[in-house]
Design a protein around this motif. Structure first.
Motif, mmCIF file in Angstrom:
data_model
loop_
_atom_site.group_PDB
_atom_site.id
_atom_site.type_symbol
_atom_site.label_atom_id
_atom_site.label_comp_id
_atom_site.label_asym_id
_atom_site.label_seq_id
_atom_site.Cartn_x
_atom_site.Cartn_y
_atom_site.Cartn_z
ATOM 1 N N GLN A 65 0.778 -1.070 0.168
ATOM 2 C CA GLN A 65 0.229 -0.260 0.317
ATOM 3 C C GLN A 65 0.841 1.301 0.337
ATOM 4 N N VAL A 66 1.855 1.076 0.478
ATOM 5 C CA VAL A 66 3.099 2.415 0.427
ATOM 6 C C VAL A 66 3.346 2.332 -0.447
ATOM 7 N N VAL A 67 3.703 1.138 -1.478
ATOM 8 C CA VAL A 67 4.537 1.991 -2.702
ATOM 9 C C VAL A 67 3.378 2.570 -3.779
ATOM 10 N N CYS A 68 2.431 1.373 -4.256
ATOM 11 C CA CYS A 68 1.191 2.310 -4.735
ATOM 12 C C CYS A 68 1.056 3.564 -4.149
ATOM 13 N N MET A 69 0.902 3.999 -3.139
ATOM 14 C CA MET A 69 0.863 5.407 -2.924
ATOM 15 C C MET A 69 1.468 5.651 -2.780
ATOM 16 N N LEU A 70 3.049 6.065 -2.750
ATOM 17 C CA LEU A 70 3.995 6.854 -3.055
ATOM 18 C C LEU A 70 4.732 6.923 -4.699
ATOM 19 N N LEU A 71 4.381 5.992 -5.437
ATOM 20 C CA LEU A 71 4.291 5.797 -6.947
ATOM 21 C C LEU A 71 3.619 6.655 -7.655
ATOM 22 N N LEU A 72 1.794 6.877 -6.921
ATOM 23 C CA LEU A 72 1.394 7.835 -7.482
ATOM 24 C C LEU A 72 1.715 8.893 -6.938
ATOM 25 N N ALA A 73 1.885 9.177 -5.789
ATOM 26 C CA ALA A 73 2.549 10.520 -5.960
ATOM 27 C C ALA A 73 3.753 10.906 -6.529
ATOM 28 N N ARG A 74 4.429 9.997 -6.722
ATOM 29 C CA ARG A 74 5.412 10.555 -8.219
ATOM 30 C C ARG A 74 4.642 10.923 -9.556
ATOM 31 N N ARG A 75 4.318 9.952 -9.885
ATOM 32 C CA ARG A 75 3.782 10.637 -10.682
ATOM 33 C C ARG A 75 2.245 11.719 -10.591
ATOM 34 N N GLY A 76 2.600 12.410 -9.817
ATOM 35 C CA GLY A 76 1.838 13.544 -9.925
ATOM 36 C C GLY A 76 0.372 13.280 -9.511
ATOM 37 N N LEU A 77 -0.504 11.853 -8.634
ATOM 38 C CA LEU A 77 -1.583 11.957 -8.733
ATOM 39 C C LEU A 77 -1.681 11.620 -7.299
ATOM 40 N N MET A 78 -2.922 12.471 -6.931
ATOM 41 C CA MET A 78 -3.205 12.332 -5.315
ATOM 42 C C MET A 78 -3.981 11.232 -5.089
ATOM 43 N N ASP A 79 -4.663 11.089 -6.156
ATOM 44 C CA ASP A 79 -5.241 9.642 -5.468
ATOM 45 C C ASP A 79 -5.925 8.921 -7.394
ATOM 46 N N ASP A 80 -7.181 7.858 -7.125
ATOM 47 C CA ASP A 80 -6.860 7.290 -8.609
ATOM 48 C C ASP A 80 -8.584 7.755 -8.911
ATOM 49 N N ASN A 81 -9.624 8.264 -8.565
ATOM 50 C CA ASN A 81 -10.509 8.817 -8.371
ATOM 51 C C ASN A 81 -10.587 10.291 -9.296
ATOM 52 N N ALA A 82 -11.616 10.766 -8.871
ATOM 53 C CA ALA A 82 -11.773 12.471 -9.651
ATOM 54 C C ALA A 82 -11.355 13.246 -8.284
ATOM 55 N N PHE A 83 -10.457 13.637 -7.516
ATOM 56 C CA PHE A 83 -9.670 14.444 -6.634
ATOM 57 C C PHE A 83 -8.416 13.824 -7.408
ATOM 58 N N ALA A 84 -7.817 13.414 -8.185
ATOM 59 C CA ALA A 84 -6.555 12.045 -8.592
ATOM 60 C C ALA A 84 -5.879 14.223 -9.074
ATOM 61 N N GLU A 85 -6.245 15.077 -9.542
ATOM 62 C CA GLU A 85 -5.267 16.479 -10.012
ATOM 63 C C GLU A 85 -5.917 17.144 -9.182
ATOM 64 N N CYS A 86 -6.595 17.523 -8.355
ATOM 65 C CA CYS A 86 -7.074 18.925 -7.945
ATOM 66 C C CYS A 86 -6.118 19.985 -7.130
#
Length: 174
Positions: free
Chosen positions: A65-86
């Motif tokens: 879970q931590v690896v996925c969260m950090l990899l999403l953050a490194r790609r500039g994504l907050m989440d995988d939903n509508a708030f990904a790039e808010c």
């Protein structure tokens, strides 16, 4: 009435998140496979009440879970939903998630303790309700606060990463 609102989803966000989750799936799969091999060899990392919790499996799940969260953050994504790039922190969304997680944590904790033979489990519905209320009183603000803190730090980091990426794109494009 729908339970969850369907918001428009960006295909690029979905593609980026799917790449991250694919890697997370492989980490989780190989971690569980390693745990199976270790158990076959007689090695077990037990913990919790009565040693019922396999700490290696727990570490694999949380680490993934931590690896996925950090990899999403490194790609500039907050989440995988509508708030990904808010641009503004969606505190209501994450407060609701934190409160739901706190209720779930309190309920699961009570169930695990009752199944483990806690003395209060046989004292009647009033005592069980009081124990659940006390767990909610402690776990609800703690979990909601931690969810808000973690997601806010992640939001600030991802917003900074997106700003750097946009700055690099404009410098390269000129």
């Amino acid at each position: 009435m729908k339970l969850f609102r369907n918001k428009a989803r960006d295909e690029r966000v979905i593609a980026e998140a799917n790449r991250v989750y694919r890697l997370g799936f492989f980490i989780l799969t190989f971690g569980i496979l390693a745990d199976i091999v270790l158990q076959a060899l007689g090695v077990r990392f037990g913990g919790g009440m009565n040693g019922n919790v396999n700490l290696f499996e727990f570490a694999v799940v949380i680490g993934t879970q931590v690896v996925c969260m950090l990899l999403l953050a490194r790609r500039g994504l907050m989440d995988d939903n509508a708030f990904a790039e808010c641009d503004r922190y969606p505190w209501k969304h994450y407060l609701a998630q934190g409160l739901l997680a706190g209720v779930a944590a309190a309920a699961v904790t009570c169930l695990i303790q009752a199944a483990g033979g806690a003395p209060w489990a046989s004292m009647g519905a009033g005592t069980i309700a009081l124990i659940l209320a006390m767990k909610l009183l402690f776990l609800l603000p703690l979990t909601a606060g931690l969810v808000l803190l973690i997601t806010y730090v992640l939001f600030r980091y991802t917003r900074r990463r997106r700003a750097r990426a946009e700055q690099t794109e404009t410098e390269c494009g000129e």
